[in-house]
Design a protein around this motif. Structure first.
Motif, PDB file in Angstrom:
ATOM      1  N   GLU A   3       0.848  -1.184   0.000  1.00  0.00           N
ATOM      2  CA  GLU A   3       0.000   0.000   0.000  1.00  0.00           C
ATOM      3  C   GLU A   3       0.882   1.232   0.000  1.00  0.00           C
ATOM      4  OE1 GLU A   3      -2.982   0.707  -0.482  1.00  0.00           O
ATOM      5  OE2 GLU A   3      -4.167  -1.098  -0.153  1.00  0.00           O
ATOM      6  N   LYS A   4       0.276   2.389  -0.264  1.00  0.00           N
ATOM      7  CA  LYS A   4       1.016   3.646  -0.249  1.00  0.00           C
ATOM      8  C   LYS A   4       0.313   4.641   0.671  1.00  0.00           C
ATOM      9  CE  LYS A   4       3.497   3.860  -4.658  1.00  0.00           C
ATOM     10  NZ  LYS A   4       3.584   4.569  -5.964  1.00  0.00           N
ATOM     11  N   GLU A   5       0.175   4.240   1.918  1.00  0.00           N
ATOM     12  CA  GLU A   5      -0.375   5.123   2.940  1.00  0.00           C
ATOM     13  C   GLU A   5       0.781   5.838   3.629  1.00  0.00           C
ATOM     14  OE1 GLU A   5      -3.527   5.460   3.115  1.00  0.00           O
ATOM     15  OE2 GLU A   5      -4.300   3.658   2.125  1.00  0.00           O
ATOM     16  N   GLU A   6       0.438   6.797   4.499  1.00  0.00           N
ATOM     17  CA  GLU A   6       1.482   7.549   5.206  1.00  0.00           C
ATOM     18  C   GLU A   6       2.439   6.638   5.958  1.00  0.00           C
ATOM     19  OE1 GLU A   6       0.011  10.864   7.559  1.00  0.00           O
ATOM     20  OE2 GLU A   6      -1.678  11.070   6.178  1.00  0.00           O
ATOM     21  N   GLU A   7       1.878   5.645   6.674  1.00  0.00           N
ATOM     22  CA  GLU A   7       2.733   4.758   7.463  1.00  0.00           C
ATOM     23  C   GLU A   7       3.657   3.920   6.585  1.00  0.00           C
ATOM     24  OE1 GLU A   7      -1.485   2.856   7.449  1.00  0.00           O
ATOM     25  OE2 GLU A   7      -0.569   4.859   7.524  1.00  0.00           O
ATOM     26  N   ASP A   8       3.209   3.610   5.360  1.00  0.00           N
ATOM     27  CA  ASP A   8       4.043   2.831   4.447  1.00  0.00           C
ATOM     28  C   ASP A   8       5.238   3.660   3.975  1.00  0.00           C
ATOM     29  OD1 ASP A   8       2.205   0.491   4.271  1.00  0.00           O
ATOM     30  OD2 ASP A   8       0.881   1.958   3.332  1.00  0.00           O
ATOM     31  N   TYR A   9       4.983   4.919   3.642  1.00  0.00           N
ATOM     32  CA  TYR A   9       6.083   5.796   3.247  1.00  0.00           C
ATOM     33  C   TYR A   9       7.025   6.058   4.417  1.00  0.00           C
ATOM     34  CZ  TYR A   9       4.098   6.966  -1.339  1.00  0.00           C
ATOM     35  OH  TYR A   9       3.649   6.909  -2.631  1.00  0.00           O
ATOM     36  N   SER A  10       6.468   6.251   5.608  1.00  0.00           N
ATOM     37  CA  SER A  10       7.310   6.488   6.790  1.00  0.00           C
ATOM     38  C   SER A  10       8.257   5.322   7.022  1.00  0.00           C
ATOM     39  CB  SER A  10       6.438   6.690   8.031  1.00  0.00           C
ATOM     40  OG  SER A  10       5.756   7.915   7.979  1.00  0.00           O
ATOM     41  N   ARG A  11       7.730   4.122   6.840  1.00  0.00           N
ATOM     42  CA  ARG A  11       8.537   2.923   7.038  1.00  0.00           C
ATOM     43  C   ARG A  11       9.705   2.878   6.047  1.00  0.00           C
ATOM     44  NH1 ARG A  11       4.740  -0.421   6.118  1.00  0.00           N
ATOM     45  NH2 ARG A  11       3.813  -0.171   8.177  1.00  0.00           N
ATOM     46  N   VAL A  12       9.418   3.199   4.787  1.00  0.00           N
ATOM     47  CA  VAL A  12      10.466   3.184   3.765  1.00  0.00           C
ATOM     48  C   VAL A  12      11.497   4.276   4.020  1.00  0.00           C
ATOM     49  CG1 VAL A  12      10.951   3.534   1.311  1.00  0.00           C
ATOM     50  CG2 VAL A  12       8.981   2.161   2.004  1.00  0.00           C
ATOM     51  N   LEU A  13      11.041   5.483   4.331  1.00  0.00           N
ATOM     52  CA  LEU A  13      11.972   6.593   4.577  1.00  0.00           C
ATOM     53  C   LEU A  13      12.852   6.319   5.792  1.00  0.00           C
ATOM     54  CD1 LEU A  13       9.711   9.723   3.866  1.00  0.00           C
ATOM     55  CD2 LEU A  13      11.320   8.583   2.337  1.00  0.00           C
ATOM     56  N   ASN A  14      12.265   5.766   6.826  1.00  0.00           N
ATOM     57  CA  ASN A  14      13.052   5.438   8.021  1.00  0.00           C
ATOM     58  C   ASN A  14      14.070   4.346   7.721  1.00  0.00           C
ATOM     59  OD1 ASN A  14      11.720   7.293   9.641  1.00  0.00           O
ATOM     60  ND2 ASN A  14      10.174   5.827  10.314  1.00  0.00           N
ATOM     61  N   HIS A  15      13.646   3.354   6.981  1.00  0.00           N
ATOM     62  CA  HIS A  15      14.545   2.240   6.643  1.00  0.00           C
ATOM     63  C   HIS A  15      15.735   2.713   5.819  1.00  0.00           C
ATOM     64  CE1 HIS A  15      15.815  -1.824   5.637  1.00  0.00           C
ATOM     65  NE2 HIS A  15      15.768  -1.517   4.352  1.00  0.00           N
ATOM     66  N   LEU A  16      15.489   3.670   4.921  1.00  0.00           N
ATOM     67  CA  LEU A  16      16.556   4.175   4.058  1.00  0.00           C
ATOM     68  C   LEU A  16      17.244   5.406   4.635  1.00  0.00           C
ATOM     69  CD1 LEU A  16      14.774   3.797   0.587  1.00  0.00           C
ATOM     70  CD2 LEU A  16      16.410   2.236   1.659  1.00  0.00           C
ATOM     71  N   ASP A  17      16.851   5.781   5.864  1.00  0.00           N
ATOM     72  CA  ASP A  17      17.434   6.924   6.563  1.00  0.00           C
ATOM     73  C   ASP A  17      17.313   8.215   5.750  1.00  0.00           C
ATOM     74  OD1 ASP A  17      18.670   8.158   8.713  1.00  0.00           O
ATOM     75  OD2 ASP A  17      20.698   7.836   7.935  1.00  0.00           O
ATOM     76  N   ILE A  18      16.083   8.491   5.313  1.00  0.00           N
ATOM     77  CA  ILE A  18      15.796   9.681   4.518  1.00  0.00           C
ATOM     78  C   ILE A  18      14.893  10.613   5.324  1.00  0.00           C
ATOM     79  CG2 ILE A  18      14.748  10.571   2.392  1.00  0.00           C
ATOM     80  CD1 ILE A  18      15.179   7.755   1.182  1.00  0.00           C
ATOM     81  N   LYS A  19      15.300  11.862   5.459  1.00  0.00           N
ATOM     82  CA  LYS A  19      14.455  12.847   6.136  1.00  0.00           C
ATOM     83  C   LYS A  19      13.323  13.271   5.194  1.00  0.00           C
ATOM     84  CE  LYS A  19      18.258  14.829   8.834  1.00  0.00           C
ATOM     85  NZ  LYS A  19      19.059  16.061   9.089  1.00  0.00           N
ATOM     86  N   PRO A  20      12.087  13.370   5.691  1.00  0.00           N
ATOM     87  CA  PRO A  20      10.971  13.783   4.828  1.00  0.00           C
ATOM     88  C   PRO A  20      11.236  15.087   4.090  1.00  0.00           C
ATOM     89  CG  PRO A  20      10.130  12.945   6.903  1.00  0.00           C
ATOM     90  CD  PRO A  20      11.635  13.018   7.050  1.00  0.00           C
ATOM     91  N   SER A  21      11.892  16.024   4.752  1.00  0.00           N
ATOM     92  CA  SER A  21      12.141  17.327   4.128  1.00  0.00           C
ATOM     93  C   SER A  21      13.138  17.239   2.968  1.00  0.00           C
ATOM     94  CB  SER A  21      12.665  18.319   5.169  1.00  0.00           C
ATOM     95  OG  SER A  21      13.890  17.858   5.704  1.00  0.00           O
ATOM     96  N   GLU A  22      13.916  16.163   2.929  1.00  0.00           N
ATOM     97  CA  GLU A  22      14.917  15.985   1.883  1.00  0.00           C
ATOM     98  C   GLU A  22      14.447  15.030   0.782  1.00  0.00           C
ATOM     99  OE1 GLU A  22      18.806  16.662   4.806  1.00  0.00           O
ATOM    100  OE2 GLU A  22      18.263  14.628   4.143  1.00  0.00           O
ATOM    101  N   PHE A  23      13.174  14.647   0.867  1.00  0.00           N
ATOM    102  CA  PHE A  23      12.630  13.675  -0.087  1.00  0.00           C
ATOM    103  C   PHE A  23      11.573  14.314  -0.983  1.00  0.00           C
ATOM    104  CE2 PHE A  23       9.522  10.215  -1.096  1.00  0.00           C
ATOM    105  CZ  PHE A  23      10.361   9.461  -1.905  1.00  0.00           C
TER     106      PHE A  23
END
Length: 231
Positions: free
Chosen positions: A152-172
């Motif tokens: 799925e592509k819900e907020e929690e799904d994106y958060s999980r991917v960004l956290n796993h790849l160590d990406i700050k939301p503001s830099e994505f």
């Protein structure tokens, strides 16, 4: 102009290559197959209803779509659909799976220009095997540092991917054709998003006018236009 971006995510279907068009063509053919049993409008409505009910079990993609078509045929025919029609439904799915990968205009140019300057990742929904097939046929593998086929592509799904790849939301920055799946969740996460509309959108991916108006995203008419917005 987007500043401070380090990672750019791309949706795949209908952002990098044609996808939804093939579903609409298959739906039309399916409607013709079931014409002896119901009106086209009823067939379309029932198929959509069954597709949505099956998402939690089958997920997205062509195989899920085929199973939902067969279930719709059984239901609307009151269990009278013959084996020949079921075989034709299966053939519709096989034809979809064998379609060539048709890149949308500007895709290669955009990825070539951005890949030396940013970390590019691919975030897509769908069937894993089919998405891998399309990626291989597209010859786009070389541009991406990471590829994720998401359930799925819900907020929690994106958060999980960004956290796993160590990406700050503001830099994505996310680039995609679906407001519901590619844009709104990222905006809600205080990230960045660019909407590149495709000429047809699955009903399940459509959002209300209120959501459209309240979302602080950028829209471009074609993918190549994003090059004017990213340093």
């Amino acid at each position: 102009m987007f500043k401070g971006i380090k990672v750019i995510g791309f949706d795949a279907d209908d952002t990098l290559w044609v996808n939804e068009t093939y579903f609409r063509e298959a739906e039309a053919a399916f409607g013709n197959l079931l014409a002896p049993y119901e009106t086209l409008n009823t067939i379309d409505q029932e198929l959509f209803k069954i597709e949505i009910a099956n998402l939690s079990m089958y997920g997205y993609g062509i195989k899920s779509f085929v199973l939902s078509m067969i279930e719709t045929a059984v239901k609307l025919s009151n269990y009278g659909v013959d084996a020949g029609t079921v075989e034709k439904i299966l053939e519709l799915g096989k034809e979809m799976l064998s379609k060539p990968v048709e890149l949308l205009p500007g895709v290669e140019k955009v990825l070539q220009e951005l890949s030396p300057k940013y970390r590019l990742i691919l975030l897509t929904k769908g069937d894993l095997l089919d998405q891998q097939r399309k990626l291989e046929k597209s010859n786009l593998f070389k541009y991406f540092h990471h590829i994720e086929v998401m359930t799925e592509k819900e907020e929690e799904d994106y958060s999980r991917v960004l956290n796993h790849l160590d990406i700050k939301p503001s830099e994505f920055l996310m680039v995609g054709n679906s407001l519901k799946s590619d844009i709104v969740p990222l905006i809600n996460l205080k990230s960045n998003a660019i909407h590149v509309p495709f000429h047809t959108t699955w009903i399940h991916e459509q959002v209300t006018e209120e959501v459209k108006n309240n979302s602080t995203h950028t829209t471009v008419s074609q993918l190549e236009d994003i090059l004017n917005l990213i340093p």
